[in-house]
Design a protein around this motif. Sequence first.
Motif, mmCIF file in Angstrom:
data_model
loop_
_atom_site.group_PDB
_atom_site.id
_atom_site.type_symbol
_atom_site.label_atom_id
_atom_site.label_comp_id
_atom_site.label_asym_id
_atom_site.label_seq_id
_atom_site.Cartn_x
_atom_site.Cartn_y
_atom_site.Cartn_z
ATOM 1 N N TRP A 182 -47.578 -34.807 9.212
ATOM 2 C CA TRP A 182 -46.358 -34.513 8.451
ATOM 3 C C TRP A 182 -46.629 -34.569 6.946
ATOM 4 O O TRP A 182 -46.398 -35.584 6.302
ATOM 5 C CB TRP A 182 -45.296 -35.517 8.859
ATOM 6 N N HIS A 199 -30.920 -33.331 0.738
ATOM 7 C CA HIS A 199 -30.197 -34.433 1.372
ATOM 8 C C HIS A 199 -29.159 -34.961 0.383
ATOM 9 O O HIS A 199 -29.475 -35.192 -0.796
ATOM 10 C CB HIS A 199 -31.154 -35.563 1.749
ATOM 11 N N ASN A 251 -38.500 -43.756 8.905
ATOM 12 C CA ASN A 251 -38.697 -42.650 9.857
ATOM 13 C C ASN A 251 -39.565 -43.040 11.050
ATOM 14 O O ASN A 251 -40.005 -42.179 11.801
ATOM 15 C CB ASN A 251 -39.370 -41.469 9.152
ATOM 16 N N TYR A 281 -40.344 -26.062 5.589
ATOM 17 C CA TYR A 281 -38.920 -26.336 5.431
ATOM 18 C C TYR A 281 -38.620 -26.736 3.989
ATOM 19 O O TYR A 281 -39.382 -27.476 3.361
ATOM 20 C CB TYR A 281 -38.489 -27.481 6.348
ATOM 21 N N THR A 283 -35.316 -28.501 1.950
ATOM 22 C CA THR A 283 -34.111 -29.233 2.349
ATOM 23 C C THR A 283 -33.523 -30.007 1.184
ATOM 24 O O THR A 283 -34.257 -30.556 0.350
ATOM 25 C CB THR A 283 -34.448 -30.222 3.483
ATOM 26 N N VAL A 315 -44.124 -29.872 9.894
ATOM 27 C CA VAL A 315 -44.491 -30.725 11.024
ATOM 28 C C VAL A 315 -45.648 -30.039 11.731
ATOM 29 O O VAL A 315 -45.602 -28.839 12.012
ATOM 30 C CB VAL A 315 -43.298 -30.979 11.966
ATOM 31 N N ASN A 360 -39.955 -39.848 13.271
ATOM 32 C CA ASN A 360 -38.870 -39.354 14.119
ATOM 33 C C ASN A 360 -38.897 -37.841 14.287
ATOM 34 O O ASN A 360 -38.565 -37.323 15.352
ATOM 35 C CB ASN A 360 -37.521 -39.764 13.508
ATOM 36 N N TRP A 361 -39.264 -37.143 13.233
ATOM 37 C CA TRP A 361 -39.223 -35.679 13.288
ATOM 38 C C TRP A 361 -40.473 -35.078 13.936
ATOM 39 O O TRP A 361 -40.364 -34.336 14.933
ATOM 40 C CB TRP A 361 -39.009 -35.125 11.885
ATOM 41 N N PRO A 362 -41.676 -35.358 13.444
ATOM 42 C CA PRO A 362 -42.846 -34.703 14.048
ATOM 43 C C PRO A 362 -43.272 -35.304 15.375
ATOM 44 O O PRO A 362 -44.041 -34.693 16.107
ATOM 45 C CB PRO A 362 -43.931 -34.908 12.990
ATOM 46 N N SER A 398 -30.789 -27.313 5.140
ATOM 47 C CA SER A 398 -32.222 -27.097 5.353
ATOM 48 C C SER A 398 -32.454 -25.689 5.864
ATOM 49 O O SER A 398 -31.755 -25.220 6.774
ATOM 50 C CB SER A 398 -32.765 -28.109 6.367
ATOM 51 N N GLU A 438 -41.951 -29.350 3.500
ATOM 52 C CA GLU A 438 -42.291 -30.206 4.626
ATOM 53 C C GLU A 438 -42.790 -29.322 5.763
ATOM 54 O O GLU A 438 -42.223 -28.255 6.025
ATOM 55 C CB GLU A 438 -41.085 -31.007 5.117
#
Length: 410
Positions: free
Chosen positions: A271, A310, A206, A306, A308, A298, A386-388, A321, A296
């Motif tokens: 995160w 996968h 990530n 969240y 989710t 952020v 990548n996300w936060p 999600s 999760e």
Amino acid sequence: MNKREVHMVQLLSIVLCSLSITFSSSGCSSKSKGDNGDTGPAPTISINDVTLFEGNSGNTDFEFLVTLDKKSTRDVTVNYSIVSVSAKAGEDYIVPASLSLTFPAGETQKKLIIPVVGDDIKEGDDAFTVQLQNPVNGSLLKLVGSGTIRNDDTRVAYTNTGYDAPASYPGYTLKWADEFNGPSLDASTWGHQNGDGCPGICGWGNNELEFYTDRPENLYFQNGKMIIEAKPESYQGKNYTSSKILTQGKRPIKFGRIDIRAILPKGKGIWPAFWLMPEKSVFGGWPRSGEIDLMEVVGHEPGKTYGTLHFGPGPGSTQISRNFSLPSQTFNDEFHVFSLEWKEDQIKWLVDGNVFSTVNKADLGSNNYPFNEEFFLIVNLAVGGNWPGNPDATTYFPQWLIVDYIRVYQ
């Protein structure tokens, strides 16, 4: 020379002196005058930097030294202001009643004192600046003094307020729990996953920025709580450290209810996560054997969690999600309980006992449903990714993930 000639010479001398032009050694300086009445240019004014520990009580005086580079025959005055960087006025330091300094003629040093408030609460090194301005009979050379308040405490500040889950549920029995009442991590339940993922999966897939450690600086215990601390420091080529623990090979979970009571950290690039990965990867590598994200957050959305799943054939993830937002608070304000109700062919996500998402096997459509196998639990606090996104100037460190208990019912 007659009287008239003497008078003319005296008159000419006065005129030339007023123009700062040398006439003779009698009655007129041979040096030019600065604007402040001194010979030469006006003195320059500078301020130093101060770094001190704050202390545990009372006030610690941060003494800034303001200096002139030379003496002046006139009073020199300078105003100043205090600008918060991460320190807060009234909470971390006290603003003086007067924001002006005066150097009487002939003096070249003055102390500028900022009282810093001591406490016993762990926090980051805080900062403020003293900025000189509006000099009279002087000019500014170094006009900003940096004040750094060093932390010298170990106690993380929190209260036990917030939601608390029931100790039992109809139809369930407690399979295992960790109340984190001891001085160290229970090795029969938990292991550490240290490092930055390299060389196999650098940044843990990530682009995360932290290096996970098992050091007491990153994971410790206080009053029956486990605390994971994310802190900025240069370590093993990374700029942040944190911790990641998991029950892999020790406490496999297949169906049941999981309750985790916690206070979550906040801030851009922060995160925290509670999540589960397959013990045996029956259907192949990620994401084919599934991933369950119980919680999760952020950090730039500290009031939204969240849940989710996968799955899918890969190489990327197919996911379902959903999220839940608090009406007015953040998950950093007090304790909340994040739960998973997991049955064959169905998973539910809850916050404080309220269901906010349900996923059934049929919701995966033609995809394989890998969530009827054994999984293990992971607790971690990541920095960046990548996300936060990455931390920025608004992100305060250190940040803490505070876990009161983890209970697994079946």
